[in-house]
Design an enzyme around this catalytic site. Structure first.
Site, PDB file in Angstrom:
ATOM      1  N   CYS B 103     -30.936  10.596   5.046  1.00 59.01           N
ATOM      2  CA  CYS B 103     -32.280  10.994   5.465  1.00 59.01           C
ATOM      3  C   CYS B 103     -32.425  10.945   6.980  1.00 59.01           C
ATOM      4  O   CYS B 103     -33.194  11.691   7.559  1.00 59.01           O
ATOM      5  CB  CYS B 103     -33.324  10.054   4.876  1.00 59.01           C
ATOM      6  SG  CYS B 103     -33.884  10.538   3.260  1.00 59.01           S
ATOM      7  N   VAL B 104     -31.738   9.995   7.596  1.00 55.02           N
ATOM      8  CA  VAL B 104     -31.892   9.817   9.045  1.00 55.02           C
ATOM      9  C   VAL B 104     -30.533   9.947   9.721  1.00 55.02           C
ATOM     10  O   VAL B 104     -29.624   9.219   9.374  1.00 55.02           O
ATOM     11  CB  VAL B 104     -32.480   8.430   9.370  1.00 55.02           C
ATOM     12  CG1 VAL B 104     -32.636   8.282  10.885  1.00 55.02           C
ATOM     13  CG2 VAL B 104     -33.818   8.257   8.696  1.00 55.02           C
TER      14      VAL B 104
END
Lengths: 168, 104
Positions: B103-104
């Site tokens: 996600c990051v």
């Protein structure tokens, strides 16, 4: 198996959608700081214009003296799956915060200030709420350096005309 | 799994066109993939792509933008200029790697 013509993914470069995402960050707990940061960052990576507005408790996310020390408290949070009577005991919030920070670090999720750096470098806009600044007697010098400006609610609504909006 | 011709090589790709076999990629293939999405490769572009390839080989996962910055020492703002709008996906595509899963 047959060979087919080259498949080129549609990266939507030619589509001028002008998609904008506005995220209002109103919470200052460690666990509630992350949804806005993660979604904002993901949207930037998808070519979306992103504006974050920090207001009320969310002001802690951008206040220099507090942004590194956001806490997670299991008090009143049934999703912490602890006996509720134990949650207000001394040291529980400290321990819960430490555990959450550790889990985030293991997943390579950066701490709040570094996350703001990433969002800023990816082209995101960070706006501080005027009323929150006045209530806390804070000026731009007290805030994270990457803040675009301190603006009022009307300014934010104006800047995010046509945006999709998230209130966190 | 579809097969397709890229720069004169027959390679396997997924339904979106991302290459699926690490060893079927070479820089000629990468340049053809870049051209297909309108990116003209410079040394700076190649630095990013080569880091992605070696990091994938070492870690078994496509690096995210943050990893390109923290581990690869690349400037995030610059990556958004080199690979406009969707840098992580575009770099993965050119490097012949799967889209980043993190996600990051």
């Amino acid at each position: 198996m047959t060979t087919q013509d080259m498949i080129v993914p549609a990266f939507d470069d030619d589509v001028e959608t002008g998609r904008t995402l506005a995220i209002i960050c109103s919470k200052g707990n460690l666990d509630m700081a992350y949804p806005g940061l993660i979604l904002g960052n993901a949207a930037l990576g998808e070519g979306v214009d992103v504006h974050l507005f920090f207001t009320f408790w969310g002001f802690d996310m951008i206040t220099k003296g507090r942004m590194e020390n956001l806490k997670f408290s299991p008090v009143g949070n049934t999703a912490a799956h602890m006996p509720m009577a134990l949650t207000p005991m001394p040291g529980v919030t400290k321990m819960a915060t430490h555990m959450m920070q550790k889990s985030l670090e293991e997943l390579q999720i950066p701490p709040v200030p570094e996350f703001l750096d990433l969002i800023k470098a990816s082209g995101g806009h960070l706006w501080a709420c005027r009323l929150s600044a006045d209530m806390n007697h804070l000026s731009k010098d007290d805030l994270y350096d990457g803040i675009d400006d301190i603006i009022n609610a009307s300014d934010f609504i104006e800047k995010t005309n046509g945006a999709q909006l998230l209130f966190i | 799994m579809p097969m397709t011709m890229i720069a004169g090589h027959e390679v396997s790709v997924d339904d979106e066109g991302f290459m699926t076999r690490y060893d079927e990629w070479d820089e000629t293939t990468g340049a053809a993939l870049a051209a297909a999405i309108g990116i003209e490769m410079t040394d700076e572009h190649w630095d990013a792509i080569r880091f992605m390839r070696s990091d994938y080989q070492a870690q078994g996962a496509t690096p995210t933008i943050r990893r390109l910055s923290t581990v690869g020492g690349m400037d995030t703002k610059r990556l958004f200029t080199l690979f406009p709008k969707k840098p992580a996906k575009k770099m993965a595509y050119i490097a012949g790697l799967p889209k980043p899963a993190g996600c990051v």
